[in-house]
Design an enzyme around this catalytic site. Structure first.
Site: not given
Ligand code: NAD
Length: 361
Positions: A145, A195, A227, A251, A255
């Site tokens: 980000y 990852k 994943d 993030d 959520d």
């Protein structure tokens, strides 16, 4: 008597309504634990814009700088008015403004499904009725980000857009330590999401987290690809205690954890800086659709206060007491509208605060 300065920023929409209940609860705690909370109220968001023409006025920042912690409500306007001068950019200006000013690099989002609320959970009944209790520790000031360079180049079909995922050893170590320290106060397990099979940044992430894990032999450590983590959350959320993740994966995963727990009105969060300073706020927004009706669920705000006690004021036991009172309220069948189901007793925002105060006494 120990005194703590608390910047109280109720914000917009349901913010002021739920904040009143959190203060009511903290008032009982200060008497019970013989400490003094000095609350300093300040405007933020749309309500600050009305008075000062800015979402994060200098006077509010000053109050925060002079405080030991910030208790934040929520900001933002009605969804239809997002593009008006008053509301445009309100979240970025207020929340990201505060995160940047105080270098709030660690975001802690607990997600708990109380067995009493199993019916409001979107997961299969045999999974939800076991309940779950996990905490996502998300790195908040680095990663893709904020990484440079980012931008767009060329034109037509040749146009490209790019972002940079970058983490330093120092940044990874800092957030990993937060996760392991927090796990020590919970069920002593850290699952680090990455990852590392595809991304170079994530290879370093895994390497550094592994090194930090060695400093905490009493805490179980497990790496997991993002994943798989997204899937495991829906199949077997009970396996998680602390989930550690970088900015983007954190993030998404936080959520998802919030969504499977049911109502947004139940979930608190903390954003911590180095040392004991932190900002505490509900995970949900300003819920303009129900603002002013007195029906908002104040539990997320009340539990944000409990997190503040634990993480900024070393008042672990007081925080736990509030959590137990919330659980008792639910077990006794009291619910605000958002989590009400047949057979429950519907109560309003103020009554939730009153009940929790009663249990605490
Ligand atoms: P929201 O979280 O405010 O509301 C989503 C839904 O959940 C609504 O139906 C709302 O009534 C319900 N809800 C949320 N909190 C609740 C509570 N405590 N009790 C009962 N029900 C509750 O999200 P939204 O409607 O998409 O956004 C409204 C405004 O809030 C927007 O301006 C948005 O930008 C802002 N927002 C702010 C924050 C923040 O301040 N941290 C976070 C998210 C959204």
């Amino acid at each position: 008597m120990k005194e703590m300065e608390i910047a109280v920023l109720p914000g917009d929409g349901i913010g002021p309504e739920v904040m009143d209940e959190a203060i009511k609860v903290l008032d009982v705690i200060q008497k019970k634990y013989k400490v003094k909370f000095n609350y300093k109220k300040a405007l933020v968001g749309g309500s600050a814009y009305d008075e000062f023409g800015t979402h994060l006025p200098e006077s509010t920042l000053q109050i925060c700088k002079e405080s030991d912690a910030i208790l934040f409500g929520s900001v933002g306007g009605p969804v239809k008015e997002q593009n008006t001068k008053k509301w445009n950019g309100v979240e970025v200006n207020s929340l990201l403004g505060l995160r940047k000013e105080f270098n709030l690099y660690a975001n802690l989002r607990p997600s708990k499904l109380y067995p009493a609320l199993a019916d409001s959970c979107s997961l299969r009944k045999d999974i939800s009725e076991k309940g779950f209790d996990l905490l996502v520790v998300r790195e908040l000031t680095g990663g893709i980000y904020f990484g440079q360079p980012k931008g767009r180049k060329y034109e037509g079909d040749d146009e490209i857009a790019f972002d940079t995922m970058v983490y330093s050893r120092k940044e990874i170590k800092r957030i990993a330590k937060v996760a392991f320290e927090v796990a020590r106060k919970r069920r002593k397990k850290v699952t680090s999401i990455d990852k590392a099979n595809v991304l170079t940044t994530m290879i370093l992430w895994r390497q550094v987290v592994e090194e930090v894990a060695k400093e905490y032999p009493d805490v179980e450590y497990e790496p997991m690809y993002v994943d798989n983590a997204a899937m495991q959350l829906t199949k077997n959320p009970q396996q998680f205690d602390v989930i550690l993740a970088g900015n983007m994966f954190g993030d998404i995963i936080s959520d998802e954890s919030a969504a499977i727990a049911g109502s947004l009105g139940m979930l608190p969060s903390a954003s911590l800086a180095k040392g004991k300073f932190g900002m505490y706020e509900p995970s949900g927004g300003s819920a303009y659709d129900i603002a002013g009706l007195g029906i908002a669920n104040p539990i997320a705000q009340i539990l944000s206060g409990a997190m503040m006690l634990k993480y900024s004021f070393d008042m672990e036991e007081a925080g736990k007491e509030i959590e137990i009172a919330v659980e008792k309220l639910l077990n006794d069948g009291f619910r605000t509208k958002d989590i009400w189901q047949k057979g429950n007793i519907e109560i309003n925002t103020k009554e939730v605060g009153d009940k929790i105060v009663e249990y605490l006494r």
